[in-house]
Motif scaffolding. Structure first.
Motif, PDB file in Angstrom:
ATOM      1  N   PHE A  76       2.063 -14.733  39.543  1.00 47.69           N
ATOM      2  CA  PHE A  76       0.785 -14.027  39.418  1.00 47.69           C
ATOM      3  C   PHE A  76      -0.122 -14.637  38.349  1.00 47.69           C
ATOM      4  O   PHE A  76      -1.270 -14.201  38.201  1.00 47.69           O
ATOM      5  CB  PHE A  76       1.025 -12.547  39.087  1.00 47.69           C
ATOM      6  N   HIS A  77       0.370 -15.616  37.598  1.00 48.06           N
ATOM      7  CA  HIS A  77      -0.428 -16.184  36.491  1.00 48.06           C
ATOM      8  C   HIS A  77      -1.746 -16.739  37.021  1.00 48.06           C
ATOM      9  O   HIS A  77      -1.770 -17.549  37.945  1.00 48.06           O
ATOM     10  CB  HIS A  77       0.372 -17.276  35.787  1.00 48.06           C
ATOM     11  N   ALA A  78      -2.838 -16.296  36.426  1.00 44.05           N
ATOM     12  CA  ALA A  78      -4.174 -16.652  36.929  1.00 44.05           C
ATOM     13  C   ALA A  78      -4.860 -17.731  36.100  1.00 44.05           C
ATOM     14  O   ALA A  78      -6.036 -18.022  36.324  1.00 44.05           O
ATOM     15  CB  ALA A  78      -5.051 -15.402  36.970  1.00 44.05           C
ATOM     16  N   GLY A  79      -4.152 -18.320  35.138  1.00 40.33           N
ATOM     17  CA  GLY A  79      -4.767 -19.351  34.315  1.00 40.33           C
ATOM     18  C   GLY A  79      -5.647 -18.768  33.222  1.00 40.33           C
ATOM     19  O   GLY A  79      -5.761 -17.547  33.071  1.00 40.33           O
ATOM     20  N   TYR A  80      -6.266 -19.666  32.451  1.00 35.72           N
ATOM     21  CA  TYR A  80      -7.127 -19.264  31.339  1.00 35.72           C
ATOM     22  C   TYR A  80      -8.594 -19.419  31.707  1.00 35.72           C
ATOM     23  O   TYR A  80      -8.957 -20.329  32.459  1.00 35.72           O
ATOM     24  CB  TYR A  80      -6.895 -20.173  30.127  1.00 35.72           C
ATOM     25  N   PRO A  81      -9.461 -18.572  31.153  1.00 36.25           N
ATOM     26  CA  PRO A  81     -10.889 -18.906  31.196  1.00 36.25           C
ATOM     27  C   PRO A  81     -11.083 -20.263  30.528  1.00 36.25           C
ATOM     28  O   PRO A  81     -10.366 -20.609  29.572  1.00 36.25           O
ATOM     29  CB  PRO A  81     -11.534 -17.777  30.370  1.00 36.25           C
ATOM     30  N   GLU A  82     -12.031 -21.038  30.988  1.00 32.81           N
ATOM     31  CA  GLU A  82     -12.152 -22.423  30.511  1.00 32.81           C
ATOM     32  C   GLU A  82     -12.536 -22.516  29.037  1.00 32.81           C
ATOM     33  O   GLU A  82     -12.329 -23.563  28.405  1.00 32.81           O
ATOM     34  CB  GLU A  82     -13.163 -23.185  31.354  1.00 32.81           C
ATOM     35  N   ASN A  83     -13.051 -21.441  28.465  1.00 34.10           N
ATOM     36  CA  ASN A  83     -13.471 -21.489  27.061  1.00 34.10           C
ATOM     37  C   ASN A  83     -12.436 -20.882  26.114  1.00 34.10           C
ATOM     38  O   ASN A  83     -12.730 -20.623  24.949  1.00 34.10           O
ATOM     39  CB  ASN A  83     -14.813 -20.778  26.878  1.00 34.10           C
ATOM     40  N   HIS A  97       2.548 -12.101  29.856  1.00 30.01           N
ATOM     41  CA  HIS A  97       1.201 -11.533  29.814  1.00 30.01           C
ATOM     42  C   HIS A  97       0.199 -12.550  29.272  1.00 30.01           C
ATOM     43  O   HIS A  97      -0.858 -12.189  28.755  1.00 30.01           O
ATOM     44  CB  HIS A  97       1.203 -10.272  28.944  1.00 30.01           C
ATOM     45  N   ASP A  98       0.536 -13.811  29.426  1.00 32.05           N
ATOM     46  CA  ASP A  98      -0.257 -14.909  28.879  1.00 32.05           C
ATOM     47  C   ASP A  98      -1.683 -14.911  29.413  1.00 32.05           C
ATOM     48  O   ASP A  98      -2.662 -14.977  28.657  1.00 32.05           O
ATOM     49  CB  ASP A  98       0.448 -16.226  29.215  1.00 32.05           C
ATOM     50  N   ASP A  99      -1.844 -14.825  30.723  1.00 35.84           N
ATOM     51  CA  ASP A  99      -3.184 -14.891  31.308  1.00 35.84           C
ATOM     52  C   ASP A  99      -3.981 -13.620  31.034  1.00 35.84           C
ATOM     53  O   ASP A  99      -5.208 -13.674  30.851  1.00 35.84           O
ATOM     54  CB  ASP A  99      -3.117 -15.163  32.807  1.00 35.84           C
ATOM     55  N   VAL A 100      -3.290 -12.477  30.975  1.00 36.09           N
ATOM     56  CA  VAL A 100      -3.980 -11.218  30.641  1.00 36.09           C
ATOM     57  C   VAL A 100      -4.605 -11.317  29.260  1.00 36.09           C
ATOM     58  O   VAL A 100      -5.777 -10.965  29.054  1.00 36.09           O
ATOM     59  CB  VAL A 100      -3.004 -10.025  30.724  1.00 36.09           C
ATOM     60  N   CYS A 101      -3.828 -11.803  28.297  1.00 36.29           N
ATOM     61  CA  CYS A 101      -4.339 -11.917  26.932  1.00 36.29           C
ATOM     62  C   CYS A 101      -5.459 -12.950  26.846  1.00 36.29           C
ATOM     63  O   CYS A 101      -6.439 -12.758  26.112  1.00 36.29           O
ATOM     64  CB  CYS A 101      -3.206 -12.284  25.977  1.00 36.29           C
ATOM     65  N   ALA A 102      -5.328 -14.045  27.593  1.00 39.71           N
ATOM     66  CA  ALA A 102      -6.379 -15.066  27.594  1.00 39.71           C
ATOM     67  C   ALA A 102      -7.686 -14.495  28.142  1.00 39.71           C
ATOM     68  O   ALA A 102      -8.773 -14.755  27.602  1.00 39.71           O
ATOM     69  CB  ALA A 102      -5.942 -16.272  28.414  1.00 39.71           C
ATOM     70  N   GLU A 103      -7.594 -13.707  29.204  1.00 41.26           N
ATOM     71  CA  GLU A 103      -8.806 -13.118  29.783  1.00 41.26           C
ATOM     72  C   GLU A 103      -9.376 -12.028  28.888  1.00 41.26           C
ATOM     73  O   GLU A 103     -10.608 -11.873  28.815  1.00 41.26           O
ATOM     74  CB  GLU A 103      -8.501 -12.578  31.176  1.00 41.26           C
ATOM     75  N   LEU A 104      -8.522 -11.292  28.212  1.00 38.77           N
ATOM     76  CA  LEU A 104      -9.006 -10.287  27.254  1.00 38.77           C
ATOM     77  C   LEU A 104      -9.772 -10.968  26.133  1.00 38.77           C
ATOM     78  O   LEU A 104     -10.836 -10.499  25.713  1.00 38.77           O
ATOM     79  CB  LEU A 104      -7.818  -9.500  26.700  1.00 38.77           C
ATOM     80  N   CYS A 105      -9.269 -12.100  25.673  1.00 43.94           N
ATOM     81  CA  CYS A 105      -9.976 -12.886  24.661  1.00 43.94           C
ATOM     82  C   CYS A 105     -11.297 -13.397  25.209  1.00 43.94           C
ATOM     83  O   CYS A 105     -12.340 -13.289  24.551  1.00 43.94           O
ATOM     84  CB  CYS A 105      -9.090 -14.051  24.224  1.00 43.94           C
ATOM     85  N   GLY A 106     -11.277 -13.953  26.412  1.00 47.25           N
ATOM     86  CA  GLY A 106     -12.502 -14.497  26.990  1.00 47.25           C
ATOM     87  C   GLY A 106     -13.567 -13.447  27.194  1.00 47.25           C
ATOM     88  O   GLY A 106     -14.754 -13.704  27.000  1.00 47.25           O
ATOM     89  N   SER A 107     -13.152 -12.234  27.578  1.00 42.11           N
ATOM     90  CA  SER A 107     -14.112 -11.162  27.837  1.00 42.11           C
ATOM     91  C   SER A 107     -14.706 -10.601  26.555  1.00 42.11           C
ATOM     92  O   SER A 107     -15.916 -10.350  26.483  1.00 42.11           O
ATOM     93  CB  SER A 107     -13.440 -10.044  28.631  1.00 42.11           C
ATOM     94  N   THR A 108     -13.867 -10.384  25.544  1.00 42.68           N
ATOM     95  CA  THR A 108     -14.331  -9.724  24.318  1.00 42.68           C
ATOM     96  C   THR A 108     -14.845 -10.703  23.267  1.00 42.68           C
ATOM     97  O   THR A 108     -15.653 -10.332  22.411  1.00 42.68           O
ATOM     98  CB  THR A 108     -13.195  -8.912  23.678  1.00 42.68           C
ATOM     99  N   GLY A 109     -14.336 -11.921  23.293  1.00 42.66           N
ATOM    100  CA  GLY A 109     -14.649 -12.876  22.235  1.00 42.66           C
ATOM    101  C   GLY A 109     -13.759 -12.739  21.017  1.00 42.66           C
ATOM    102  O   GLY A 109     -13.820 -13.557  20.100  1.00 42.66           O
ATOM    103  N   TYR A 110     -12.926 -11.713  20.993  1.00 37.57           N
ATOM    104  CA  TYR A 110     -12.040 -11.490  19.851  1.00 37.57           C
ATOM    105  C   TYR A 110     -10.805 -12.391  19.934  1.00 37.57           C
ATOM    106  O   TYR A 110     -10.339 -12.707  21.038  1.00 37.57           O
ATOM    107  CB  TYR A 110     -11.558 -10.034  19.800  1.00 37.57           C
ATOM    108  N   GLU A 111     -10.271 -12.745  18.781  1.00 38.16           N
ATOM    109  CA  GLU A 111      -8.945 -13.346  18.777  1.00 38.16           C
ATOM    110  C   GLU A 111      -7.961 -12.296  19.270  1.00 38.16           C
ATOM    111  O   GLU A 111      -8.025 -11.128  18.879  1.00 38.16           O
ATOM    112  CB  GLU A 111      -8.548 -13.807  17.371  1.00 38.16           C
TER     113      GLU A 111
END
Length: 310
Positions: A46-53, A97-111
């Motif tokens: 199910f891993h969806a990868g990281y946002p590119e930024n 939960h790697d991709d979930v956390c990456a997308e949460l970071c990408g959406s919020t901008g928070y570490e």
């Protein structure tokens, strides 16, 4: 017994069937090693990868607790998110939960700091809670910014426990976002009975995970195990709880919200209609799950800004 053929839409059923093809409903009857192998394989599928930024760095706290820190190219330094993964305190880790956390970071901008706490049965209660508190103390010393606690399922339990035990701390959390958390509610009533045989998670599963974590100890009244066992719900951080309608754990959220509000605090509960436990993995295939994940990201961002708009 609910009619899940009517409550759950076609897209969600497709997600359930795909999940079951990797993680069968009887997985809890297998040995721990096999359970972990099955779960890890499912998470990889199910891993969806990281946002590119977004990038990530893996390190450890005191050489003992692994963490993975996610950063966006153009960060919002108002807050940092401390994330605790689900998996019944038996399964999962930094990769699950790697991709979930990456997308949460990408959406919020928070570490976003994902915490790889110790797992059962090698390390029974209170090991996971102790690691969660150690991670909070570390983040409080490392970051001069607001801290938002977040987690799903067993990780939601740990986030809430940290919230209870960090009251009065000089760097008390700015908020907590709990995603279908297990908080130790009444298993003889509410969703535990109504959705005892729900797809993806049953009441029997919940009891299995809790029993493994307790390992025969008497945990009655132990707030670090069951946050709903607390007798004082005052001074908790602003709380957003998001659950799945078709999930035995949903009633925990309702009870938790009500007790915080009764104690004069801020709490809101969203029970996502037609969704099931574990739907974060469906955020790219199920519109309802995508909308809920957006709600979760918005809540994390708002709490990091110390803004309450509910």
């Amino acid at each position: 017994m609910p009619d899940y053929s009517k409550l759950i839409d076609a897209e969600t059923w497709a997600f359930i069937e795909r999940t079951n093809s990797f993680y069968p409903a009887d997985t809890v009857d297998h040995g721990i090693g096999e359970q972990r192998a099955i779960y890890d394989r499912m998470c990889r599928e199910f891993h969806a990868g990281y946002p590119e930024n977004v990038t990530a760095e893996t390190m450890s706290i005191g050489g003992r607790i692994p963490v993975r820190i996610y950063r966006r190219a153009q960060p919002d330094n108002a807050a940092v998110v401390l994330y605790f993964h689900g998996g019944g305190c038996i399964l999962g880790g930094l990769d699950s939960h790697d991709d979930v956390c990456a997308e949460l970071c990408g959406s919020t901008g928070y570490e976003v700091v994902s915490v790889d706490y110790r797992l059962v049965p090698e390390h029974t209660h209170p090991a996971a809670f102790d690691d969660a508190m150690a991670a909070f103390d570390w983040a409080s010393a490392r970051y001069d910014r607001a801290i938002v606690l977040a987690g799903d399922s067993a990780g939601g339990n740990l986030a809430a426990a940290v919230a209870h035990f960090s009251r009065g701390h000089a760097r008390a959390p700015a908020g907590q976002v709990l995603i279908y958390p297990g908080l130790g509610g009444d298993e003889t009533a509410g969703s535990y009975v109504e959705h005892a045989e729900a797809p993806m998670l049953t009441t029997r599963d919940v009891q299995y995970y809790a029993g493994m974590r307790a390992a025969g100890r008497d945990v009655a009244g132990d707030v670090s195990f069951s946050p709903l066992a607390d007798t004082d719900f005052s001074m908790l951080p602003p709380t957003v709880i998001v659950t799945a309608q078709c999930d035995p754990l949903a009633s925990d959220a309702e009870a938790y919200r009500d007790r915080i509000v009764a104690a004069g605090g801020r709490a809101v509960w969203f029970d996502e209609q037609g969704l099931v436990h574990g739907y974060l993995r469906a955020r790219h295939s199920v519109p309802r799950a995508a909308a809920s994940f957006s709600r979760i990201c918005d809540a994390v961002h708002a709490l990091g800004q110390r803004h309450w708009h509910y």
